[in-house]
Design an enzyme around this catalytic site. Structure first.
Site, PDB file in Angstrom:
ATOM      1  N   HIS A   1      -6.891  -4.484  10.216  1.00 31.89           N
ATOM      2  CA  HIS A   1      -6.579  -4.169   9.010  1.00 31.89           C
ATOM      3  C   HIS A   1      -5.488  -4.905   8.440  1.00 31.89           C
ATOM      4  O   HIS A   1      -4.423  -5.245   9.162  1.00 31.89           O
ATOM      5  CB  HIS A   1      -6.622  -2.733   8.525  1.00 31.89           C
ATOM      6  CG  HIS A   1      -5.094  -1.993   8.812  1.00 31.89           C
ATOM      7  ND1 HIS A   1      -5.391  -0.679   8.978  1.00 31.89           N
ATOM      8  CD2 HIS A   1      -4.212  -2.346   9.005  1.00 31.89           C
ATOM      9  CE1 HIS A   1      -4.232  -0.410   9.106  1.00 31.89           C
ATOM     10  NE2 HIS A   1      -3.280  -1.187   9.366  1.00 31.89           N
TER      11      HIS A   1
ATOM     12  N   ASN B   1      -6.795  -2.424  14.276  1.00 28.17           N
ATOM     13  CA  ASN B   1      -8.425  -2.693  14.041  1.00 28.17           C
ATOM     14  C   ASN B   1      -8.342  -4.017  13.226  1.00 28.17           C
ATOM     15  O   ASN B   1      -9.533  -4.154  12.681  1.00 28.17           O
ATOM     16  CB  ASN B   1      -8.922  -1.534  13.436  1.00 28.17           C
ATOM     17  CG  ASN B   1      -8.175  -1.095  12.029  1.00 28.17           C
ATOM     18  OD1 ASN B   1      -7.221  -1.713  11.543  1.00 28.17           O
ATOM     19  ND2 ASN B   1      -8.652  -0.012  11.676  1.00 28.17           N
TER      20      ASN B   1
ATOM     21  N   GLU C   1      -9.086  -1.742   5.422  1.00 29.50           N
ATOM     22  CA  GLU C   1      -9.860  -1.423   6.788  1.00 29.50           C
ATOM     23  C   GLU C   1     -11.083  -2.248   7.129  1.00 29.50           C
ATOM     24  O   GLU C   1     -11.635  -2.871   6.155  1.00 29.50           O
ATOM     25  CB  GLU C   1     -10.226   0.178   6.835  1.00 29.50           C
ATOM     26  CG  GLU C   1      -9.087   0.977   6.593  1.00 29.50           C
ATOM     27  CD  GLU C   1      -8.225   1.220   7.731  1.00 29.50           C
ATOM     28  OE1 GLU C   1      -8.287   0.235   8.482  1.00 29.50           O
ATOM     29  OE2 GLU C   1      -7.482   2.290   7.834  1.00 29.50           O
TER      30      GLU C   1
ATOM     31  N   ASP D   1       0.952  -1.174   0.089  1.00 31.34           N
ATOM     32  CA  ASP D   1      -0.081  -0.133   0.000  1.00 31.34           C
ATOM     33  C   ASP D   1       0.824   1.356   0.078  1.00 31.34           C
ATOM     34  O   ASP D   1       2.142   1.162   0.414  1.00 31.34           O
ATOM     35  CB  ASP D   1      -0.919   0.147   1.210  1.00 31.34           C
ATOM     36  CG  ASP D   1      -0.363  -0.281   2.369  1.00 31.34           C
ATOM     37  OD1 ASP D   1       1.033  -0.206   2.588  1.00 31.34           O
ATOM     38  OD2 ASP D   1      -0.995  -0.792   3.465  1.00 31.34           O
TER      39      ASP D   1
HETATM   40  P1  PGA Z   1       2.634  -1.176  12.473  1.00 30.93           P
HETATM   41  O1  PGA Z   1       1.567  -1.045  11.610  1.00 30.93           O
HETATM   42  O2  PGA Z   1       3.783  -2.100  11.950  1.00 30.93           O
HETATM   43  O3  PGA Z   1       3.403   0.377  12.575  1.00 30.93           O
HETATM   44  O4  PGA Z   1       2.171  -1.652  13.719  1.00 30.93           O
HETATM   45  C1  PGA Z   1       1.092  -2.466  11.120  1.00 30.93           C
HETATM   46  C2  PGA Z   1      -0.118  -2.265  10.178  1.00 30.93           C
HETATM   47  O5  PGA Z   1      -0.796  -1.308  10.367  1.00 30.93           O
HETATM   48  O6  PGA Z   1      -0.362  -2.988   9.217  1.00 30.93           O
END
Ligand code: PGA
Length: 226
Positions: free
Chosen positions: A129, A127, A134, A64
């Site tokens: 995702h 959350n 999302e 992404d």
């Molecule tokens: P993070 O994010 O590695 O910064 O915890 C993971 C994600 O949002 O997929």
């Protein structure tokens, strides 16, 4: 239901996933890898850089990107160059990022080469995702423009001067695209990820918890450290 492999430290998490990637690229030097950004894979990239592997035939696809100037210090393009691509012998034209030509990206990922991505490395949001899919994202989703949830904007504000600076939109590969990978590895670091990880791997398979779709893939490994 998937097994959550608990590792003893962040270092072990990083080296375990680095071992999987090393094995993949040595077995298949033309491998096509799908790669994450965020804080979780930082140790993984450091470990891979230190191993001095041959990346010259590898092709990568990022999960992404934020919709923002790709040269911005917090863009995912900058992140990948800074932490990984500039430190290994990969060809920049083999490193792909989603852009607004979403169908072209989707095609590059799975059709043009007439083969599926070999290995997809994922983190998980608080959350649930995966990539920027999302809660509520369709299990049939493909690469597309999305709006970030309030929770993700809040979580990612730690990388920006203020919450107002966090981009509100992103381009992400879809859940169906992710599921098209031959093998998937999910990494989670920190106690704050434990509940959502358990919900995703042991709970109901539902679009409300996007990572729960991984229960339906037959080649997934999940690694966690707290
Ligand atoms: P993070 O994010 O590695 O910064 O915890 C993971 C994600 O949002 O997929």
């Amino acid at each position: 239901m998937k097994t959550i492999n608990k590792l003893s430290s962040y270092k072990e998490l990083s080296s375990t996933v680095a071992d999987i990637i090393e094995y993949q690229i040595q077995k298949e030097p033309l491998s096509r890898l799908v790669l994450p950004t965020g804080s979780t894979p930082l140790g993984l990239y450091e470990e891979l850089v230190n191993r001095e592997l041959d990346w010259s035939s590898i092709m990568t696809f990022n999960l992404d990107v934020y919709i923002m100037n790709p040269n911005h210090p917090q863009s995912y393009q900058t992140f990948m160059k800074k932490h990984f691509f500039n430190k290994i012998n990969i060809y920049p034209n083999r490193c792909h990022f989603p852009d607004r030509n979403v169908e072209v990206y989707e095609q590059l990922l799975r059709i043009d080469f007439n083969t599926l991505p070999d290995l997809c490395i994922l983190g998980i949001g608080t959350n649930g995702h995966i990539a920027f899919n999302e809660p509520g994202s369709s299990f049939d989703s493909r690469t597309r423009v999305v709006s970030l949830s309030e929770q993700t904007i809040k979580d990612n504000s730690r990388f920006f001067d203020s919450i107002e600076d966090v981009p509100k939109q992103a381009i992400t590969i879809g859940l169906k695209t992710i599921m098209g990978s031959k093998k998937i590895v999910l990494m989670a670091n920190g106690k704050h990820k434990k509940d959502i990880l358990e919900q995703a791997m042991y709970g109901k398979i539902t679009e409300d918890v996007p990572a729960s779709i991984l229960q339906k893939h037959d080649n997934v490994e999940v690694f966690y450290c707290d």
